[in-house]
Write a protein that holds these residues in place. Structure first.
Motif, PDB file in Angstrom:
ATOM      1  N   ALA A 202       0.846  -1.191   0.000  1.00 43.68           N
ATOM      2  CA  ALA A 202       0.000   0.000   0.000  1.00 43.68           C
ATOM      3  C   ALA A 202       0.883   1.243   0.000  1.00 43.68           C
ATOM      4  CB  ALA A 202      -0.919   0.002   1.219  1.00 43.68           C
ATOM      5  N   ILE A 203       0.323   2.331  -0.468  1.00 45.58           N
ATOM      6  CA  ILE A 203       1.048   3.600  -0.533  1.00 45.58           C
ATOM      7  C   ILE A 203       1.191   4.182   0.869  1.00 45.58           C
ATOM      8  CG2 ILE A 203       0.837   6.002  -1.311  1.00 45.58           C
ATOM      9  CD1 ILE A 203      -0.386   4.915  -3.904  1.00 45.58           C
ATOM     10  N   THR A 204       2.382   4.704   1.162  1.00 46.51           N
ATOM     11  CA  THR A 204       2.642   5.402   2.422  1.00 46.51           C
ATOM     12  C   THR A 204       2.411   6.888   2.190  1.00 46.51           C
ATOM     13  OG1 THR A 204       4.216   3.728   3.133  1.00 46.51           O
ATOM     14  CG2 THR A 204       4.379   5.883   4.189  1.00 46.51           C
ATOM     15  N   GLN A 205       1.425   7.426   2.903  1.00 46.91           N
ATOM     16  CA  GLN A 205       1.019   8.814   2.721  1.00 46.91           C
ATOM     17  C   GLN A 205       1.814   9.761   3.616  1.00 46.91           C
ATOM     18  OE1 GLN A 205      -1.159   9.537   0.372  1.00 46.91           O
ATOM     19  NE2 GLN A 205      -1.795   7.448  -0.058  1.00 46.91           N
ATOM     20  N   VAL A 206       1.888  11.019   3.208  1.00 43.85           N
ATOM     21  CA  VAL A 206       2.466  12.070   4.048  1.00 43.85           C
ATOM     22  C   VAL A 206       1.673  12.100   5.357  1.00 43.85           C
ATOM     23  CG1 VAL A 206       2.744  14.572   4.286  1.00 43.85           C
ATOM     24  CG2 VAL A 206       3.316  13.449   2.125  1.00 43.85           C
ATOM     25  N   GLY A 207       2.378  12.195   6.470  1.00 46.14           N
ATOM     26  CA  GLY A 207       1.739  12.258   7.779  1.00 46.14           C
ATOM     27  C   GLY A 207       1.625  10.928   8.491  1.00 46.14           C
ATOM     28  N   GLU A 208       1.811   9.830   7.774  1.00 51.08           N
ATOM     29  CA  GLU A 208       1.728   8.525   8.431  1.00 51.08           C
ATOM     30  C   GLU A 208       3.017   8.234   9.195  1.00 51.08           C
ATOM     31  OE1 GLU A 208      -1.291   5.724   6.037  1.00 51.08           O
ATOM     32  OE2 GLU A 208       0.643   5.970   5.041  1.00 51.08           O
TER      33      GLU A 208
ATOM     34  N   THR B  81       6.200  -3.215   7.265  1.00 46.36           N
ATOM     35  CA  THR B  81       5.978  -1.858   7.756  1.00 46.36           C
ATOM     36  C   THR B  81       4.475  -1.664   7.827  1.00 46.36           C
ATOM     37  OG1 THR B  81       5.921  -0.747   5.589  1.00 46.36           O
ATOM     38  CG2 THR B  81       8.077  -1.006   6.621  1.00 46.36           C
ATOM     39  N   THR B  82       4.043  -0.935   8.860  1.00 45.19           N
ATOM     40  CA  THR B  82       2.625  -0.614   9.031  1.00 45.19           C
ATOM     41  C   THR B  82       2.506   0.848   9.436  1.00 45.19           C
ATOM     42  OG1 THR B  82       2.697  -1.332  11.340  1.00 45.19           O
ATOM     43  CG2 THR B  82       1.913  -2.947   9.732  1.00 45.19           C
ATOM     44  N   ASN B  83       1.336   1.410   9.172  1.00 43.17           N
ATOM     45  CA  ASN B  83       1.074   2.761   9.665  1.00 43.17           C
ATOM     46  C   ASN B  83       0.450   2.655  11.058  1.00 43.17           C
ATOM     47  OD1 ASN B  83      -1.630   2.081   9.253  1.00 43.17           O
ATOM     48  ND2 ASN B  83      -1.946   3.553   7.595  1.00 43.17           N
ATOM     49  N   GLU B  84       0.107   3.795  11.644  1.00 46.64           N
ATOM     50  CA  GLU B  84      -0.417   3.791  13.002  1.00 46.64           C
ATOM     51  C   GLU B  84      -1.767   3.091  13.121  1.00 46.64           C
ATOM     52  OE1 GLU B  84      -0.941   7.906  11.147  1.00 46.64           O
ATOM     53  OE2 GLU B  84       0.576   6.379  11.217  1.00 46.64           O
ATOM     54  N   ALA B  85      -2.478   2.903  12.022  1.00 48.18           N
ATOM     55  CA  ALA B  85      -3.745   2.176  12.033  1.00 48.18           C
ATOM     56  C   ALA B  85      -3.542   0.675  11.836  1.00 48.18           C
ATOM     57  CB  ALA B  85      -4.669   2.724  10.942  1.00 48.18           C
ATOM     58  N   GLY B  86      -2.295   0.256  11.648  1.00 44.82           N
ATOM     59  CA  GLY B  86      -2.003  -1.158  11.450  1.00 44.82           C
ATOM     60  C   GLY B  86      -2.067  -1.619  10.004  1.00 44.82           C
ATOM     61  N   GLN B  87      -2.290  -0.696   9.065  1.00 47.06           N
ATOM     62  CA  GLN B  87      -2.342  -1.060   7.646  1.00 47.06           C
ATOM     63  C   GLN B  87      -0.939  -1.429   7.171  1.00 47.06           C
ATOM     64  OE1 GLN B  87      -3.218   2.100   4.862  1.00 47.06           O
ATOM     65  NE2 GLN B  87      -3.955   0.647   3.314  1.00 47.06           N
ATOM     66  N   ILE B  88      -0.817  -2.595   6.577  1.00 51.19           N
ATOM     67  CA  ILE B  88       0.473  -3.054   6.062  1.00 51.19           C
ATOM     68  C   ILE B  88       0.812  -2.275   4.795  1.00 51.19           C
ATOM     69  CG2 ILE B  88       1.723  -5.014   5.081  1.00 51.19           C
ATOM     70  CD1 ILE B  88      -0.009  -6.819   6.911  1.00 51.19           C
ATOM     71  N   LYS B  89       2.009  -1.713   4.784  1.00 45.15           N
ATOM     72  CA  LYS B  89       2.493  -0.950   3.640  1.00 45.15           C
ATOM     73  C   LYS B  89       3.502  -1.743   2.816  1.00 45.15           C
ATOM     74  CE  LYS B  89       0.183   2.698   4.775  1.00 45.15           C
ATOM     75  NZ  LYS B  89      -0.651   3.458   3.831  1.00 45.15           N
ATOM     76  N   LEU B  90       4.291  -2.561   3.490  1.00 47.79           N
ATOM     77  CA  LEU B  90       5.352  -3.330   2.853  1.00 47.79           C
ATOM     78  C   LEU B  90       5.488  -4.642   3.607  1.00 47.79           C
ATOM     79  CD1 LEU B  90       7.261  -1.990   0.660  1.00 47.79           C
ATOM     80  CD2 LEU B  90       8.960  -1.888   2.433  1.00 47.79           C
ATOM     81  N   GLN B  91       5.671  -5.732   2.893  1.00 42.64           N
ATOM     82  CA  GLN B  91       5.954  -7.022   3.512  1.00 42.64           C
ATOM     83  C   GLN B  91       7.190  -7.594   2.843  1.00 42.64           C
ATOM     84  OE1 GLN B  91       2.081  -9.002   2.886  1.00 42.64           O
ATOM     85  NE2 GLN B  91       2.050  -9.227   5.102  1.00 42.64           N
ATOM     86  N   GLY B  92       7.982  -8.296   3.608  1.00 41.43           N
ATOM     87  CA  GLY B  92       9.177  -8.846   3.005  1.00 41.43           C
ATOM     88  C   GLY B  92       9.810  -9.934   3.840  1.00 41.43           C
TER      89      GLY B  92
ATOM     90  N   ARG C  10       5.890   2.054  11.317  1.00 41.56           N
ATOM     91  CA  ARG C  10       6.537   1.152  12.286  1.00 41.56           C
ATOM     92  C   ARG C  10       7.064  -0.053  11.511  1.00 41.56           C
ATOM     93  NH1 ARG C  10       6.213   0.316  17.783  1.00 41.56           N
ATOM     94  NH2 ARG C  10       6.256  -1.837  18.519  1.00 41.56           N
ATOM     95  N   CYS C  11       8.338  -0.355  11.707  1.00 36.28           N
ATOM     96  CA  CYS C  11       8.977  -1.494  11.051  1.00 36.28           C
ATOM     97  C   CYS C  11       9.138  -2.617  12.073  1.00 36.28           C
ATOM     98  CB  CYS C  11      10.354  -1.102  10.522  1.00 36.28           C
ATOM     99  SG  CYS C  11      10.334   0.250   9.338  1.00 36.28           S
ATOM    100  N   THR C  12       8.742  -3.820  11.675  1.00 35.01           N
ATOM    101  CA  THR C  12       8.830  -4.963  12.584  1.00 35.01           C
ATOM    102  C   THR C  12       9.363  -6.177  11.846  1.00 35.01           C
ATOM    103  OG1 THR C  12       6.528  -5.581  12.125  1.00 35.01           O
ATOM    104  CG2 THR C  12       6.921  -4.184  14.060  1.00 35.01           C
ATOM    105  N   GLY C  13       9.860  -7.126  12.624  1.00 30.95           N
ATOM    106  CA  GLY C  13      10.365  -8.368  12.057  1.00 30.95           C
ATOM    107  C   GLY C  13      10.284  -9.492  13.069  1.00 30.95           C
ATOM    108  N   GLU C  14      10.209 -10.695  12.534  1.00 31.59           N
ATOM    109  CA  GLU C  14      10.107 -11.885  13.380  1.00 31.59           C
ATOM    110  C   GLU C  14      10.906 -13.020  12.752  1.00 31.59           C
ATOM    111  OE1 GLU C  14       6.618 -15.004  14.716  1.00 31.59           O
ATOM    112  OE2 GLU C  14       6.112 -12.881  14.560  1.00 31.59           O
ATOM    113  N   VAL C  15      11.554 -13.805  13.600  1.00 32.56           N
ATOM    114  CA  VAL C  15      12.306 -14.964  13.128  1.00 32.56           C
ATOM    115  C   VAL C  15      11.310 -16.048  12.723  1.00 32.56           C
ATOM    116  CG1 VAL C  15      13.999 -16.735  13.727  1.00 32.56           C
ATOM    117  CG2 VAL C  15      14.255 -14.404  14.622  1.00 32.56           C
TER     118      VAL C  15
END
Length: 153
Positions: free
Chosen positions: A103-109, A135-146, A112-117
């Motif tokens: 998803a697109i990361t908007q100005v103002g968001e 990566t997720t925004n403050e609402a928990g929307q996933i922006k990037l997965q990898g 939060r970057c997280t990772g798990e083994v």
């Protein structure tokens, strides 16, 4: 640039060799919380990366292209995930790193970057961890997965 960096404390999460040895599936990387994306951040990244696509810095251009406003470069979010990784292990431990833009990361968001083994394996005689990243925004929307694979020493 001081404005951007003022919200970003120095890395203190790097694991010692003994900690890497005890790593288990399900362990989580310390999250990286970024300040809200600003137009200054986008302009600085544009200059640093050489990606001068106006959709990221010119509001009129973005609106003409059907967007509500400018938005973050996808590779900026990937760079933040790279920072999450290298705050945790040395850069030379990185064996593979790939992402999918969700998803697109908007100005103002605030991202939060997280990772798990996800898996511990031995490949080519080297103990490695496969990590699930996002990566997720403050609402928990996933922006990037990898995913990344890092050497554990």
């Amino acid at each position: 640039m001081a404005e951007v960096l003022a919200h970003t404390p120095p890395a203190t999460t790097r694991l010692a060799p003994a900690q890497l040895a005890g790593l288990r599936v399900g362990d989580r990387l310390p999250p990286l919380q970024l300040p809200p994306v600003s137009r200054l951040t986008l302009a600085l990244y544009c200059g640093a990366s050489g990606d001068h696509n106006p959709i990221h810095v010119d509001s009129d251009f973005a609106r003409a292209a059907g967007q509500a406003d400018v938005f973050a470069h996808g590779m900026l979010s990937m760079a933040w995930l790279g920072r999450l990784l290298t705050d945790w292990v040395p850069q030379q431990a990185l064996r593979r790193f790939e992402v999918r833009f969700a998803a697109i990361t908007q100005v103002g968001e605030a991202i939060r970057c997280t990772g798990e083994v996800a898996e511990i394996v031995v490949e080519l005689g080297e103990r490695r961890a496969r990590l699930l990243l996002q990566t997720t925004n403050e609402a928990g929307q996933i922006k990037l997965q990898g995913e990344a694979v890092v050497a554990l020493g």
